[in-house]
Design a protein around this motif. Structure first.
Motif, PDB file in Angstrom:
ATOM      1  N   ASP A 333     -47.065  66.745 -43.141  1.00 40.09           N
ATOM      2  CA  ASP A 333     -48.521  66.625 -43.171  1.00 40.09           C
ATOM      3  C   ASP A 333     -48.932  65.248 -43.690  1.00 40.09           C
ATOM      4  O   ASP A 333     -49.910  64.647 -43.216  1.00 40.09           O
ATOM      5  N   ALA A 334     -48.166  64.731 -44.670  1.00 34.93           N
ATOM      6  CA  ALA A 334     -48.482  63.409 -45.216  1.00 34.93           C
ATOM      7  C   ALA A 334     -48.282  62.323 -44.162  1.00 34.93           C
ATOM      8  O   ALA A 334     -49.053  61.357 -44.096  1.00 34.93           O
ATOM      9  N   THR A 335     -47.255  62.478 -43.332  1.00 37.28           N
ATOM     10  CA  THR A 335     -47.042  61.517 -42.243  1.00 37.28           C
ATOM     11  C   THR A 335     -48.216  61.542 -41.277  1.00 37.28           C
ATOM     12  O   THR A 335     -48.705  60.494 -40.843  1.00 37.28           O
ATOM     13  N   HIS A 336     -48.676  62.731 -40.935  1.00 37.29           N
ATOM     14  CA  HIS A 336     -49.802  62.845 -39.998  1.00 37.29           C
ATOM     15  C   HIS A 336     -51.087  62.264 -40.586  1.00 37.29           C
ATOM     16  O   HIS A 336     -51.932  61.743 -39.842  1.00 37.29           O
ATOM     17  N   ALA A 337     -51.243  62.333 -41.906  1.00 36.06           N
ATOM     18  CA  ALA A 337     -52.409  61.709 -42.534  1.00 36.06           C
ATOM     19  C   ALA A 337     -52.373  60.192 -42.337  1.00 36.06           C
ATOM     20  O   ALA A 337     -53.402  59.557 -42.086  1.00 36.06           O
ATOM     21  N   LEU A 338     -51.174  59.596 -42.431  1.00 38.11           N
ATOM     22  CA  LEU A 338     -51.034  58.160 -42.186  1.00 38.11           C
ATOM     23  C   LEU A 338     -51.288  57.828 -40.725  1.00 38.11           C
ATOM     24  O   LEU A 338     -51.882  56.793 -40.407  1.00 38.11           O
ATOM     25  N   ILE A 339     -50.832  58.700 -39.846  1.00 35.28           N
ATOM     26  CA  ILE A 339     -51.059  58.480 -38.419  1.00 35.28           C
ATOM     27  C   ILE A 339     -52.554  58.434 -38.123  1.00 35.28           C
ATOM     28  O   ILE A 339     -53.019  57.624 -37.308  1.00 35.28           O
ATOM     29  N   ARG A 340     -53.328  59.281 -38.810  1.00 29.51           N
ATOM     30  CA  ARG A 340     -54.780  59.271 -38.593  1.00 29.51           C
ATOM     31  C   ARG A 340     -55.385  57.930 -39.019  1.00 29.51           C
ATOM     32  O   ARG A 340     -56.304  57.418 -38.380  1.00 29.51           O
ATOM     33  N   VAL A 341     -54.869  57.362 -40.111  1.00 25.08           N
ATOM     34  CA  VAL A 341     -55.336  56.035 -40.526  1.00 25.08           C
ATOM     35  C   VAL A 341     -54.998  55.007 -39.456  1.00 25.08           C
ATOM     36  O   VAL A 341     -55.829  54.162 -39.086  1.00 25.08           O
ATOM     37  N   ALA A 342     -53.771  55.071 -38.948  1.00 29.10           N
ATOM     38  CA  ALA A 342     -53.346  54.133 -37.894  1.00 29.10           C
ATOM     39  C   ALA A 342     -54.194  54.298 -36.643  1.00 29.10           C
ATOM     40  O   ALA A 342     -54.558  53.310 -35.993  1.00 29.10           O
ATOM     41  N   GLU A 343     -54.537  55.537 -36.298  1.00 32.91           N
ATOM     42  CA  GLU A 343     -55.368  55.782 -35.121  1.00 32.91           C
ATOM     43  C   GLU A 343     -56.751  55.164 -35.296  1.00 32.91           C
ATOM     44  O   GLU A 343     -57.312  54.598 -34.352  1.00 32.91           O
ATOM     45  N   GLN A 344     -57.293  55.265 -36.494  1.00 30.46           N
ATOM     46  CA  GLN A 344     -58.605  54.668 -36.762  1.00 30.46           C
ATOM     47  C   GLN A 344     -58.543  53.145 -36.625  1.00 30.46           C
ATOM     48  O   GLN A 344     -59.484  52.510 -36.143  1.00 30.46           O
ATOM     49  N   ALA A 345     -57.417  52.568 -37.049  1.00 32.58           N
ATOM     50  CA  ALA A 345     -57.288  51.107 -36.981  1.00 32.58           C
ATOM     51  C   ALA A 345     -57.273  50.623 -35.543  1.00 32.58           C
ATOM     52  O   ALA A 345     -58.011  49.701 -35.180  1.00 32.58           O
ATOM     53  N   VAL A 346     -56.446  51.210 -34.696  1.00 36.37           N
ATOM     54  CA  VAL A 346     -56.322  50.709 -33.325  1.00 36.37           C
ATOM     55  C   VAL A 346     -57.487  51.128 -32.457  1.00 36.37           C
ATOM     56  O   VAL A 346     -57.778  50.473 -31.444  1.00 36.37           O
ATOM     57  N   ALA A 347     -58.189  52.213 -32.836  1.00 28.41           N
ATOM     58  CA  ALA A 347     -59.356  52.623 -32.052  1.00 28.41           C
ATOM     59  C   ALA A 347     -60.415  51.534 -32.063  1.00 28.41           C
ATOM     60  O   ALA A 347     -61.136  51.333 -31.083  1.00 28.41           O
ATOM     61  N   GLY A 348     -60.485  50.801 -33.161  1.00 31.10           N
ATOM     62  CA  GLY A 348     -61.447  49.707 -33.245  1.00 31.10           C
ATOM     63  C   GLY A 348     -61.091  48.552 -32.338  1.00 31.10           C
ATOM     64  O   GLY A 348     -61.913  47.662 -32.114  1.00 31.10           O
ATOM     65  N   TRP A 349     -59.867  48.550 -31.814  1.00 30.92           N
ATOM     66  CA  TRP A 349     -59.417  47.485 -30.909  1.00 30.92           C
ATOM     67  C   TRP A 349     -59.356  47.966 -29.462  1.00 30.92           C
ATOM     68  O   TRP A 349     -58.870  47.255 -28.590  1.00 30.92           O
ATOM     69  N   GLY A 350     -59.828  49.183 -29.229  1.00 30.91           N
ATOM     70  CA  GLY A 350     -59.784  49.725 -27.873  1.00 30.91           C
ATOM     71  C   GLY A 350     -58.399  50.186 -27.453  1.00 30.91           C
ATOM     72  O   GLY A 350     -58.120  50.299 -26.257  1.00 30.91           O
ATOM     73  N   LEU A 351     -57.534  50.481 -28.418  1.00 31.86           N
ATOM     74  CA  LEU A 351     -56.184  50.950 -28.125  1.00 31.86           C
ATOM     75  C   LEU A 351     -56.013  52.387 -28.573  1.00 31.86           C
ATOM     76  O   LEU A 351     -56.822  52.926 -29.336  1.00 31.86           O
ATOM     77  N   SER A 352     -54.954  53.010 -28.125  1.00 30.77           N
ATOM     78  CA  SER A 352     -54.552  54.320 -28.622  1.00 30.77           C
ATOM     79  C   SER A 352     -53.096  54.232 -29.030  1.00 30.77           C
ATOM     80  O   SER A 352     -52.332  53.439 -28.476  1.00 30.77           O
ATOM     81  N   LEU A 353     -52.718  55.034 -29.994  1.00 29.64           N
ATOM     82  CA  LEU A 353     -51.340  55.004 -30.469  1.00 29.64           C
ATOM     83  C   LEU A 353     -50.403  55.661 -29.464  1.00 29.64           C
ATOM     84  O   LEU A 353     -50.748  56.652 -28.819  1.00 29.64           O
ATOM     85  N   ASP A 354     -49.228  55.090 -29.360  1.00 27.81           N
ATOM     86  CA  ASP A 354     -48.151  55.659 -28.558  1.00 27.81           C
ATOM     87  C   ASP A 354     -47.142  56.224 -29.552  1.00 27.81           C
ATOM     88  O   ASP A 354     -46.270  55.520 -30.046  1.00 27.81           O
ATOM     89  N   LEU A 355     -47.289  57.506 -29.882  1.00 25.01           N
ATOM     90  CA  LEU A 355     -46.447  58.143 -30.896  1.00 25.01           C
ATOM     91  C   LEU A 355     -45.172  58.669 -30.258  1.00 25.01           C
ATOM     92  O   LEU A 355     -45.224  59.385 -29.247  1.00 25.01           O
ATOM     93  N   ARG A 356     -44.039  58.350 -30.868  1.00 24.43           N
ATOM     94  CA  ARG A 356     -42.763  58.720 -30.259  1.00 24.43           C
ATOM     95  C   ARG A 356     -41.806  59.359 -31.261  1.00 24.43           C
ATOM     96  O   ARG A 356     -41.751  58.974 -32.430  1.00 24.43           O
ATOM     97  N   GLU A 357     -41.058  60.317 -30.758  1.00 24.59           N
ATOM     98  CA  GLU A 357     -39.885  60.847 -31.458  1.00 24.59           C
ATOM     99  C   GLU A 357     -38.674  60.264 -30.734  1.00 24.59           C
ATOM    100  O   GLU A 357     -38.583  60.347 -29.511  1.00 24.59           O
ATOM    101  N   VAL A 358     -37.747  59.649 -31.470  1.00 24.51           N
ATOM    102  CA  VAL A 358     -36.648  58.938 -30.826  1.00 24.51           C
ATOM    103  C   VAL A 358     -35.304  59.463 -31.300  1.00 24.51           C
ATOM    104  O   VAL A 358     -35.182  60.071 -32.367  1.00 24.51           O
TER     105      VAL A 358
END
Length: 415
Positions: A333-358
């Motif tokens: 859950d803590a990781t997903h909270a950080l992902i939400r912060v990252a999503e907010q950051a790139v949304a301001g640039w017109g991008l979306s996150l490409d989240l991957r499990e590798v």
């Protein structure tokens, strides 16, 4: 409770998008500096198997960090060289730069590479333009440029840019080890201890394309299996022999049968050797196994299946050396909270996150297994890790640094 005892409210300045944009713009204007720093690290060769080069590389790295974070103490923490398979120079370059917000964020990386000393002479650091999908971008080539010296450069510059603009952030602790490519056997104890009480860790491993982050990695199990049989003449008295090759051939089939691709579990027999002549029952054989699993349950199932196997001919002795080099890591859950912060950051640039499990593992697996929150793939965009065509996209460096800076600065406010 007195007013002195009252906990201070956490105030994160602006929004993740605003923070990321400020850092992105600042570093876009400093591209020549970033490129020169990247060249400095890439041309300092640091193969995992060369202790002398690793030591020199750690010295160069420490001096460079002091230049980019003036006044910050940088030290080299010695790892555990007694661990089997650990290189002599399993040191961790550690630097800590205090912040005004509560908590500590670890920036985790490695400066060792898979390339032998002298590779830089065959493939020197270079900058070129590369066009794909109708877009031309500048890229940097050189051994280790993508995995992961560009990540180190953008991580250090991202924090320097936050401070230059007076943006509040938690304390940042930089940990760069020298044996990641060979399993982090000597340094993992240092990495875990230095990260124990942190808010979590951002791993500076490559991010793939722009906007890519890694939120989960498979665990990696490595086994070296040796069989000892009995030699005999294959024609005159084959029954007196006990074939080590036949035994391990059966094991190879058994091991592969344990794979379950539907749930992400793979088994690979990477090497197989043994015997000496066709007319001699093989007295010795060896194989190496690589197992990948998404979950601890799957890792335990496969390991149990391997270690419970026994050869059909009881005269053959088989030994298993190895185990789970890096355990599976799944997002919390803590990781997903950080992902939400990252999503907010790139949304301001017109991008979306490409989240991957590798399928590949990193030192993030080690920290996650110790209960530490991890977000991976925070490094450079590019391609060709461990390959001759390896490159990092220079034009994306400010953007990637802005993304990292936004997550660091707004981590204490992530819900």
């Amino acid at each position: 409770m007195s007013s002195v005892d009252q906990p201070r409210p956490v105030v994160c300045a602006g929004t993740p998008a605003h923070t990321g944009t400020l850092v992105r713009q600042r570093l876009a204007a400093q591209s020549d500096v970033l490129n020169a720093d990247l060249e400095r690290l890439v041309t300092t060769e640091t193969p995992s198997t060369d202790p002398g080069s690793l030591g020199r590389g750690a010295d160069v790295l420490a001096r460079w960090v002091r230049q980019r974070w003036p006044g910050v103490e940088v030290e080299q923490v010695v790892g555990d060289a007694t661990v089997a398979g650990s290189p002599e120079a399993a040191t961790v370059v550690r630097a800590e730069i205090p912040g005004s917000l509560p908590g500590t964020v670890v920036l985790l990386g490695h400066h060792d590479t898979v390339f032998d000393t002298g590779t830089i002479e065959q493939r020197p650091f270079s900058i070129a333009e590369q066009t794909w999908e109708g877009r031309t971008r500048r890229v940097a080539h050189g051994p280790g440029v993508f995995d992961m010296k560009a990540g180190i450069v953008l991580g250090v510059h991202a924090i320097a840019a936050l401070d230059a603009q007076g943006i509040p952030r938690p304390t940042v602790r930089l940990l760069i080890n020298a044996d990641e490519e060979v399993g982090s056997l000597g340094s993992r104890g240092v990495l875990v201890k230095q990260s124990e009480h942190a808010l979590g860790a951002l791993v500076l491993e490559p991010g793939g394309c722009t906007g890519t982050l890694k939120y989960a990695r498979k665990g990696v199990g490595l086994w070296d299996v040796n069989a000892t049989g009995i030699a005999s003449h294959a024609g005159l008295d084959p029954e007196r022999g006990a074939s080590a090759i036949h035994a391990l051939a059966d094991l190879a089939c058994h091991a592969v049968s344990l794979a379950d691709p539907a749930v992400g579990t793979t088994v690979n027999v990477g090497t197989f050797s043994g015997g000496g002549r066709a007319n001699v029952v093989a007295p010795a054989a060896r194989l190496e196994l690589d197992v990948r699993a998404r979950t601890v349950r799957e890792a335990e199932r496969v390991e149990g299946g391997l270690l419970s196997w026994s050869p059909a001919d009881p005269r053959v002795r088989v030994t298993f050396d190895g185990g789970w080099n890096r355990p599976p890591w799944q997002a919390t859950d803590a990781t997903h909270a950080l992902i939400r912060v990252a999503e907010q950051a790139v949304a301001g640039w017109g991008l979306s996150l490409d989240l991957r499990e590798v399928g590949g593992a990193s030192d993030g697996n080690v920290l996650a297994d110790a209960g530490i929150t991890v977000l991976d793939g925070m490094g450079a965009s590019g391609d060709g890790a461990h390959a001759a065509h390896e490159y990092a996209v220079l034009d994306d460096m400010p953007e990637r640094a802005g993304l990292l800076a936004a997550v660091v600065a707004h981590w204490p406010c992530a819900g």
